[in-house]
Design an enzyme around this catalytic site. Structure first.
Site, PDB file in Angstrom:
ATOM      1  N   ARG A   1      22.823  -7.315  28.004  1.00 29.61           N
ATOM      2  CA  ARG A   1      22.488  -6.262  28.975  1.00 29.61           C
ATOM      3  C   ARG A   1      21.236  -5.506  28.551  1.00 29.61           C
ATOM      4  O   ARG A   1      20.388  -5.173  29.364  1.00 29.61           O
ATOM      5  CB  ARG A   1      23.642  -5.261  29.100  1.00 29.61           C
ATOM      6  CG  ARG A   1      24.533  -5.525  30.302  1.00 29.61           C
ATOM      7  CD  ARG A   1      25.352  -4.312  30.686  1.00 29.61           C
ATOM      8  NE  ARG A   1      26.289  -3.909  29.643  1.00 29.61           N
ATOM      9  CZ  ARG A   1      27.453  -4.530  29.421  1.00 29.61           C
ATOM     10  NH1 ARG A   1      27.816  -5.551  30.162  1.00 29.61           N
ATOM     11  NH2 ARG A   1      28.254  -4.114  28.466  1.00 29.61           N
TER      12      ARG A   1
ATOM     13  N   GLU B   1      33.080 -20.484  19.559  1.00 31.79           N
ATOM     14  CA  GLU B   1      34.514 -20.157  19.635  1.00 31.79           C
ATOM     15  C   GLU B   1      35.293 -21.454  19.419  1.00 31.79           C
ATOM     16  O   GLU B   1      35.074 -22.432  20.135  1.00 31.79           O
ATOM     17  CB  GLU B   1      34.840 -19.544  21.001  1.00 31.79           C
ATOM     18  CG  GLU B   1      36.313 -19.511  21.375  1.00 31.79           C
ATOM     19  CD  GLU B   1      37.202 -18.788  20.359  1.00 31.79           C
ATOM     20  OE1 GLU B   1      36.904 -17.650  20.004  1.00 31.79           O
ATOM     21  OE2 GLU B   1      38.209 -19.398  19.919  1.00 31.79           O
TER      22      GLU B   1
ATOM     23  N   CYS C   1      46.264  -8.926  24.772  1.00 33.10           N
ATOM     24  CA  CYS C   1      47.207  -7.841  25.075  1.00 33.10           C
ATOM     25  C   CYS C   1      48.077  -8.175  26.284  1.00 33.10           C
ATOM     26  O   CYS C   1      49.177  -7.646  26.438  1.00 33.10           O
ATOM     27  CB  CYS C   1      46.449  -6.539  25.352  1.00 33.10           C
ATOM     28  SG  CYS C   1      45.122  -6.223  24.191  1.00 33.10           S
TER      29      CYS C   1
ATOM     30  N   ASP D   1      39.141  -7.199  14.854  1.00 35.14           N
ATOM     31  CA  ASP D   1      40.261  -7.277  13.905  1.00 35.14           C
ATOM     32  C   ASP D   1      39.842  -7.735  12.511  1.00 35.14           C
ATOM     33  O   ASP D   1      40.600  -7.578  11.554  1.00 35.14           O
ATOM     34  CB  ASP D   1      41.312  -8.284  14.422  1.00 35.14           C
ATOM     35  CG  ASP D   1      42.059  -7.769  15.647  1.00 35.14           C
ATOM     36  OD1 ASP D   1      41.804  -6.628  16.073  1.00 35.14           O
ATOM     37  OD2 ASP D   1      42.893  -8.536  16.161  1.00 35.14           O
TER      38      ASP D   1
ATOM     39  N   ARG E   1      54.453  24.276  20.083  1.00 37.97           N
ATOM     40  CA  ARG E   1      54.950  25.652  19.987  1.00 37.97           C
ATOM     41  C   ARG E   1      55.994  25.752  18.886  1.00 37.97           C
ATOM     42  O   ARG E   1      55.970  26.673  18.070  1.00 37.97           O
ATOM     43  CB  ARG E   1      55.568  26.020  21.334  1.00 37.97           C
ATOM     44  CG  ARG E   1      55.430  27.482  21.694  1.00 37.97           C
ATOM     45  CD  ARG E   1      55.919  27.722  23.095  1.00 37.97           C
ATOM     46  NE  ARG E   1      57.296  27.255  23.294  1.00 37.97           N
ATOM     47  CZ  ARG E   1      57.875  27.157  24.488  1.00 37.97           C
ATOM     48  NH1 ARG E   1      57.212  27.484  25.590  1.00 37.97           N
ATOM     49  NH2 ARG E   1      59.119  26.728  24.600  1.00 37.97           N
TER      50      ARG E   1
END
Ligand SMILES: Cc1cc2nc3c(=O)[nH]c(=O)nc-3n(C[C@H](O)[C@H](O)[C@H](O)COP(=O)(O)OP(=O)(O)OC[C@H]3O[C@@H](n4cnc5c(N)ncnc54)[C@H](O)[C@@H]3O)c2cc1C
Length: 454
Positions: free
Chosen positions: A23, A37, A47, A287, A446
């Site tokens: 980008r 890869e 996930c 990771d 609290r």
């Protein structure tokens, strides 16, 4: 001259770096980007695997944010089924094997990004490599488990280990109508929580029909004809058709270590806050790295997609001449088991003690909405603060719908070093469908102010 950026690992850390760099420098004649890869997929949501296995998400393709061809269209030469075997720092090359049978080659780089991820813990127990024993790390693993459930119609599954991956896979099995047993070495599930909050997770698991054996490590697996038929612990034998391993992960820093790049005490690749490793022109994200815990001031390796994406963005900016930093982590995480939500941030009471901080803690019980409002559910919040100063150290939440994401308020408070007293005064939103007048996290704060004793 064209600069060459090589990326190792085609998922969150590596590909976020590659995409960010592209980008910022759209012209491939200025910056060539090649990503290797070893698997078949790029930019997938690990996930989402438990939800694909549980059939909440029906197609695994939906978990792929960007395929290799989509990356190529955007000017990133993504090469799947290519494994990086070694890094030669002096020559500035990586050794790559084409796993489709094309042999090995050296590829030059000017800058290199390591996004190798993590390796699942897989102890050397008898029978662990038998058919029907699954690790859950890559999308390919997820597809294999889904297939085993669809085709094999298992009646009983045993989940070994109860980190959030183990819990989410237990949920997936419950959703698929499989009887689930969970075996865990610690006294309570989810050891990233204090034991009292872990006990609530145990209750939540039992409430959805999961059988639990706690404080009971798996010692081996019985097999029949090469397939798993039971999980064995010191106390019992648990017959099953399927085993899911959820024993955690370790940073995959082997390539870096072999090349002489610094690896820290957690086993993760060491970087500075710009995500630069100890070697010039070599960066790392995800990771595989060791990062900095902002509350304990200790190095940590926490394998989460949130960190991988943020670190990848920082790398993508810095490799293209920008200036970005990764500020560290405070261990915020959320997960869900059926109707029950679990969240944590900062330090638990146990972790505070481990790093020698004098801490006070309190737990409160409240509801997720005004008590009279339909759908109000139980929520328990535990807060931990430094004695004397009242500085918030961490929080844990277990409850039903609407509970977990309240941890984000706590995360912001812990991140900014707020005290319990300051949290009590925080201007959070209130209307009956969203919370009681005092939000549960404020109620906990609290109560904590009474204990701080400043
Ligand atoms: C079941 C599951 C559920 C999860 N749920 C959540 C969640 O809810 N929230 C959250 O924040 N995180 C979650 N995570 C964690 C998250 O998925 C990871 O933190 C994230 O994927 C890390 O990205 P990464 O790029 O560092 O590593 P990975 O996603 O592991 O990618 C590393 C890639 O590098 C490749 N690779 C490694 N070595 C080589 C080599 N030598 N040559 C070529 N390629 C190589 C691997 O094949 C792999 O594809 C979950 C993980 C799992 C497994």
């Amino acid at each position: 001259v064209t600069e060459r950026l090589v990326v190792v690992g085609g998922d969150a850390g590596g590909m976020t770096a590659a995409s960010q760099a592209r980008r910022r420098v759209p012209d491939a004649a200025e910056l060539e980007i090649v990503a290797f890869e070893r698997g078949e997929f790029t930019s997938y949501s690990a996930c989402g695997i438990p939800y694909f296995v549980g059939d909440v998400v029906h197609e695994y393709e939906d978990l792929v944010a960007r395929s290799p061809s989509e990356h190529r269209q955007r000017g990133i030469d993504a090469r799947t089924r290519h494994e990086v075997l070694g890094i030669d720092l002096d020559r500035g090359t990586v050794r790559v094997r084409d796993l489709t049978g094309g042999g090995e080659d050296d590829h030059p780089f000017d800058q290199l990004v390591l996004g190798t991820g993590a390796v699942p813990v897989r102890p050397k127990l008898d029978g662990i490599n038998a058919g029907g024993v699954f690790g859950v790390q890559t999308l390919a693993d997820g597809i294999a488990v889904r297939r085993a459930v669809d085709d094999g119609k298992p009646a009983r599954a045993v989940v070994v280990g109860s980190g959030y991956v183990g819990l989410e896979m237990a949920e997936a099995m419950v959703q698929r109508g499989v009887d689930v047993t969970l075996v865990e070495v610690f006294e309570q599930p989810m050891h990233t929580l204090d034991l009292d909050m872990g006990a609530l997770v145990a209750d939540a698991l039992r409430a959805v029909g999961v059988e639990l054996y706690l404080g009971e490590p798996a010692t081996g697996f019985e097999t029949t004809g090469g397939r798993v038929s039971a999980v064995v612990t010191e106390q019992r034998t648990l017959p099953c058709d399927l085993v899911l391993l959820g024993l955690g992960v370790e940073p995959d820093s082997a390539l870096a270590a072999e090349a002489g790049i610094g690896v820290g005490e957690t086993g993760g690749i060491r970087t500075d806050e710009t995500m630069r490793t100890t070697a010039d022109g070599i960066w790392a994200a995800g990771d595989c790295v060791e990062t900095w815990h902002r509350v304990s001031h200790r190095p940590v390796a926490i394998a989460l997609g949130t960190h991988a994406n943020k670190q990848g963005r920082v790398v993508g900016i810095n490799v293209t001449g920008g200036e970005a930093t990764f500020p560290g982590v405070i261990g915020t995480a959320v997960t869900k088991v059926c109707a029950y939500e679990v969240a944590r941030t900062g330090l638990t009471e146990r972790e505070a003690a481990e790093v020698g901080i004098d801490a006070v803690a309190t737990t409160i019980e409240a509801t997720t909405r005004a008590g009279y409002f339909p759908g109000a559910e139980a929520i328990k919040v535990k807060l931990v603060a430094e004695g004397g100063t009242g500085r918030l150290l961490g929080g844990q939440i277990v409850g039903q719908e609407g509970a977990a994401k309240r941890v984000d308020v706590l995360a912001a408070a812990v991140w900014n070093g707020m005290t319990a007293e300051e949290l009590v005064g925080l201007d959070v939103g209130y209307a009956p469908p969203f919370s009681p007048l005092w939000d549960p996290v404020l109620v906990a704060a609290r109560k904590l102010t009474d204990l701080v004793g400043s």
